[in-house]
Design a protein around this motif. Structure first.
Motif, PDB file in Angstrom:
ATOM      1  N   ASN A   1       0.849  -1.182   0.000  1.00 21.58           N
ATOM      2  CA  ASN A   1       0.000   0.000   0.000  1.00 21.58           C
ATOM      3  C   ASN A   1       0.886   1.234   0.000  1.00 21.58           C
ATOM      4  O   ASN A   1       1.908   1.264   0.697  1.00 21.58           O
ATOM      5  CB  ASN A   1      -0.866   0.030   1.259  1.00 21.58           C
ATOM      6  CG  ASN A   1      -2.155  -0.741   1.059  1.00 21.58           C
ATOM      7  OD1 ASN A   1      -2.403  -1.308  -0.016  1.00 21.58           O
ATOM      8  ND2 ASN A   1      -2.976  -0.766   2.074  1.00 21.58           N
TER       9      ASN A   1
ATOM     10  N   VAL B   1      -4.798   8.999   0.714  1.00 21.61           N
ATOM     11  CA  VAL B   1      -5.411   7.699   0.996  1.00 21.61           C
ATOM     12  C   VAL B   1      -4.363   6.622   0.700  1.00 21.61           C
ATOM     13  O   VAL B   1      -3.487   6.821  -0.132  1.00 21.61           O
ATOM     14  CB  VAL B   1      -6.657   7.528   0.083  1.00 21.61           C
ATOM     15  CG1 VAL B   1      -7.200   6.120   0.140  1.00 21.61           C
ATOM     16  CG2 VAL B   1      -7.739   8.536   0.453  1.00 21.61           C
ATOM     17  N   GLN B   2      -4.447   5.499   1.412  1.00 21.04           N
ATOM     18  CA  GLN B   2      -3.533   4.368   1.151  1.00 21.04           C
ATOM     19  C   GLN B   2      -4.182   3.410   0.162  1.00 21.04           C
ATOM     20  O   GLN B   2      -5.310   2.975   0.381  1.00 21.04           O
ATOM     21  CB  GLN B   2      -3.258   3.598   2.452  1.00 21.04           C
ATOM     22  CG  GLN B   2      -2.577   4.393   3.536  1.00 21.04           C
ATOM     23  CD  GLN B   2      -1.063   4.416   3.403  1.00 21.04           C
ATOM     24  OE1 GLN B   2      -0.478   3.573   2.713  1.00 21.04           O
ATOM     25  NE2 GLN B   2      -0.427   5.378   4.041  1.00 21.04           N
ATOM     26  N   ARG B   3      -3.454   3.070  -0.885  1.00 14.52           N
ATOM     27  CA  ARG B   3      -3.970   2.105  -1.865  1.00 14.52           C
ATOM     28  C   ARG B   3      -2.832   1.216  -2.337  1.00 14.52           C
ATOM     29  O   ARG B   3      -1.667   1.585  -2.260  1.00 14.52           O
ATOM     30  CB  ARG B   3      -4.501   2.818  -3.102  1.00 14.52           C
ATOM     31  CG  ARG B   3      -5.582   3.833  -2.819  1.00 14.52           C
ATOM     32  CD  ARG B   3      -6.855   3.439  -3.456  1.00 14.52           C
ATOM     33  NE  ARG B   3      -7.789   4.548  -3.454  1.00 14.52           N
ATOM     34  CZ  ARG B   3      -9.094   4.402  -3.274  1.00 14.52           C
ATOM     35  NH1 ARG B   3      -9.604   3.203  -3.070  1.00 14.52           N
ATOM     36  NH2 ARG B   3      -9.894   5.435  -3.288  1.00 14.52           N
TER      37      ARG B   3
ATOM     38  N   HIS C   1      -9.955   3.606  -7.029  1.00 14.83           N
ATOM     39  CA  HIS C   1     -10.878   4.678  -6.624  1.00 14.83           C
ATOM     40  C   HIS C   1     -12.214   4.535  -7.368  1.00 14.83           C
ATOM     41  O   HIS C   1     -13.287   4.606  -6.756  1.00 14.83           O
ATOM     42  CB  HIS C   1     -10.203   6.027  -6.928  1.00 14.83           C
ATOM     43  CG  HIS C   1     -11.055   7.234  -6.707  1.00 14.83           C
ATOM     44  ND1 HIS C   1     -10.720   8.246  -5.831  1.00 14.83           N
ATOM     45  CD2 HIS C   1     -12.235   7.612  -7.261  1.00 14.83           C
ATOM     46  CE1 HIS C   1     -11.659   9.180  -5.852  1.00 14.83           C
ATOM     47  NE2 HIS C   1     -12.592   8.824  -6.720  1.00 14.83           N
TER      48      HIS C   1
ATOM     49  N   ASP D   1     -14.337   1.545  -6.272  1.00 11.40           N
ATOM     50  CA  ASP D   1     -15.020   1.846  -5.003  1.00 11.40           C
ATOM     51  C   ASP D   1     -16.379   2.500  -5.256  1.00 11.40           C
ATOM     52  O   ASP D   1     -17.361   2.177  -4.587  1.00 11.40           O
ATOM     53  CB  ASP D   1     -14.172   2.799  -4.145  1.00 11.40           C
ATOM     54  CG  ASP D   1     -13.188   2.073  -3.253  1.00 11.40           C
ATOM     55  OD1 ASP D   1     -13.205   0.822  -3.230  1.00 11.40           O
ATOM     56  OD2 ASP D   1     -12.400   2.758  -2.568  1.00 11.40           O
TER      57      ASP D   1
ATOM     58  N   LYS E   1     -18.874   3.550  -2.483  1.00  6.72           N
ATOM     59  CA  LYS E   1     -17.861   4.012  -1.540  1.00  6.72           C
ATOM     60  C   LYS E   1     -17.113   5.223  -2.095  1.00  6.72           C
ATOM     61  O   LYS E   1     -16.801   5.267  -3.279  1.00  6.72           O
ATOM     62  CB  LYS E   1     -16.877   2.858  -1.312  1.00  6.72           C
ATOM     63  CG  LYS E   1     -16.079   2.969  -0.064  1.00  6.72           C
ATOM     64  CD  LYS E   1     -15.450   1.617   0.254  1.00  6.72           C
ATOM     65  CE  LYS E   1     -14.591   1.715   1.483  1.00  6.72           C
ATOM     66  NZ  LYS E   1     -13.885   0.477   1.761  1.00  6.72           N
TER      67      LYS E   1
ATOM     68  N   PHE F   1     -13.748   8.134  -1.536  1.00  8.08           N
ATOM     69  CA  PHE F   1     -12.402   8.151  -0.942  1.00  8.08           C
ATOM     70  C   PHE F   1     -12.393   8.800   0.434  1.00  8.08           C
ATOM     71  O   PHE F   1     -11.566   8.460   1.276  1.00  8.08           O
ATOM     72  CB  PHE F   1     -11.372   8.787  -1.897  1.00  8.08           C
ATOM     73  CG  PHE F   1     -11.314  10.289  -1.906  1.00  8.08           C
ATOM     74  CD1 PHE F   1     -12.273  11.033  -2.560  1.00  8.08           C
ATOM     75  CD2 PHE F   1     -10.281  10.965  -1.266  1.00  8.08           C
ATOM     76  CE1 PHE F   1     -12.217  12.421  -2.580  1.00  8.08           C
ATOM     77  CE2 PHE F   1     -10.206  12.349  -1.279  1.00  8.08           C
ATOM     78  CZ  PHE F   1     -11.189  13.079  -1.939  1.00  8.08           C
TER      79      PHE F   1
ATOM     80  N   ASP G   1     -14.362   8.221   2.716  1.00 10.44           N
ATOM     81  CA  ASP G   1     -14.718   7.196   3.722  1.00 10.44           C
ATOM     82  C   ASP G   1     -13.476   6.642   4.428  1.00 10.44           C
ATOM     83  O   ASP G   1     -13.576   6.080   5.511  1.00 10.44           O
ATOM     84  CB  ASP G   1     -15.455   6.014   3.066  1.00 10.44           C
ATOM     85  CG  ASP G   1     -16.763   6.438   2.412  1.00 10.44           C
ATOM     86  OD1 ASP G   1     -17.202   7.576   2.628  1.00 10.44           O
ATOM     87  OD2 ASP G   1     -17.341   5.613   1.683  1.00 10.44           O
ATOM     88  N   TYR G   2     -12.314   6.763   3.777  1.00  6.69           N
ATOM     89  CA  TYR G   2     -11.073   6.241   4.361  1.00  6.69           C
ATOM     90  C   TYR G   2     -10.470   7.194   5.388  1.00  6.69           C
ATOM     91  O   TYR G   2      -9.525   6.838   6.086  1.00  6.69           O
ATOM     92  CB  TYR G   2     -10.022   5.990   3.267  1.00  6.69           C
ATOM     93  CG  TYR G   2     -10.378   4.881   2.304  1.00  6.69           C
ATOM     94  CD1 TYR G   2     -10.182   3.543   2.658  1.00  6.69           C
ATOM     95  CD2 TYR G   2     -10.899   5.156   1.050  1.00  6.69           C
ATOM     96  CE1 TYR G   2     -10.506   2.523   1.780  1.00  6.69           C
ATOM     97  CE2 TYR G   2     -11.223   4.141   0.165  1.00  6.69           C
ATOM     98  CZ  TYR G   2     -11.019   2.825   0.534  1.00  6.69           C
ATOM     99  OH  TYR G   2     -11.335   1.818  -0.330  1.00  6.69           O
TER     100      TYR G   2
ATOM    101  N   ARG H   1     -13.506  14.042   7.976  1.00  7.08           N
ATOM    102  CA  ARG H   1     -14.720  13.953   7.162  1.00  7.08           C
ATOM    103  C   ARG H   1     -15.719  15.054   7.530  1.00  7.08           C
ATOM    104  O   ARG H   1     -16.343  15.641   6.667  1.00  7.08           O
ATOM    105  CB  ARG H   1     -15.370  12.573   7.309  1.00  7.08           C
ATOM    106  CG  ARG H   1     -14.974  11.636   6.170  1.00  7.08           C
ATOM    107  CD  ARG H   1     -15.682  10.317   6.277  1.00  7.08           C
ATOM    108  NE  ARG H   1     -15.147   9.572   7.418  1.00  7.08           N
ATOM    109  CZ  ARG H   1     -15.858   8.845   8.256  1.00  7.08           C
ATOM    110  NH1 ARG H   1     -17.158   8.757   8.101  1.00  7.08           N
ATOM    111  NH2 ARG H   1     -15.271   8.206   9.248  1.00  7.08           N
TER     112      ARG H   1
END
Ligand code: ZN
Length: 166
Positions: free
Chosen positions: A84, A101-103, A133, A136, A141, A143, A145-146, A152
């Motif tokens: 990630n 974000v981690q992906r 992305h 999702d 979903k 981004f 949300d992470y 948020r």
């Protein structure tokens, strides 16, 4: 071709889980072409059908500099490979917000094209991030949300303020 309207967070329709595409009439290719046109006009590097209020599993992506490497992926499934990595993301449905974000850095994608033909591909870096992305979106979903709930709620306040000023 025509430009499509992009839904904005927190529109509840963005939370819809998209259905698999099982038939491939010409309308599927038209939808993909309209989505690419809408994405380029925005401008953006990826768009999921969910974002234009079509709840079918179709995404378009083009991370090239000259908008000449479009991918249309139907019913995509992903295999995440490797580490990630952090990446700063934005989203046409969450305008003006950029967060890290981690992906997965590498992915293997199985999907179908607009004629229903099976395709598999490998992707790395920004292309891999962008496909994750967009996939999702098909599951409802976003981004954001992470992110932490504090982040948020700050984003939601900012979006509300932007909307009132618009
Ligand atoms: Zn997005």
């Amino acid at each position: 071709m025509s430009l499509l309207r992009i839904l904005h967070h927190p529109d509840p329709r963005l939370r819809t889980k998209a259905k698999a595409i099982t038939e491939f009439p010409p309308e599927v290719a038209t939808l993909a072409a309209d989505m690419l046109e809408t994405m380029y006009a925005a401008p953006g590097i990826g768009l999921a059908a969910t974002q234009v209020d079509v709840h079918q599993r179709l995404i378009v992506v083009d991370v090239s500099e000259n908008n000449d490497e479009p991918y249309v992926l139907i019913n995509p499934t992903l295999k995440l490979i490797g580490e990630n990595i952090p990446w700063e993301e934005g989203c046409l449905s969450v305008p003006g917000i950029y967060e890290t974000v981690q992906r997965s850095e590498h992915i293997e994608v199985s999907a179908q094209d607009v004629t229903g033909k099976e395709i598999t591909m490998q992707a790395s870096g920004i292309l891999a991030i962008c496909i994750q992305h967009e996939c999702d979106h098909l599951d409802g979903k976003l981004f954001v949300d992470y992110l932490s709930s504090l982040k948020r709620s700050r984003i939601n306040k900012k979006l509300k303020k932007n909307k009132e000023e618009a």
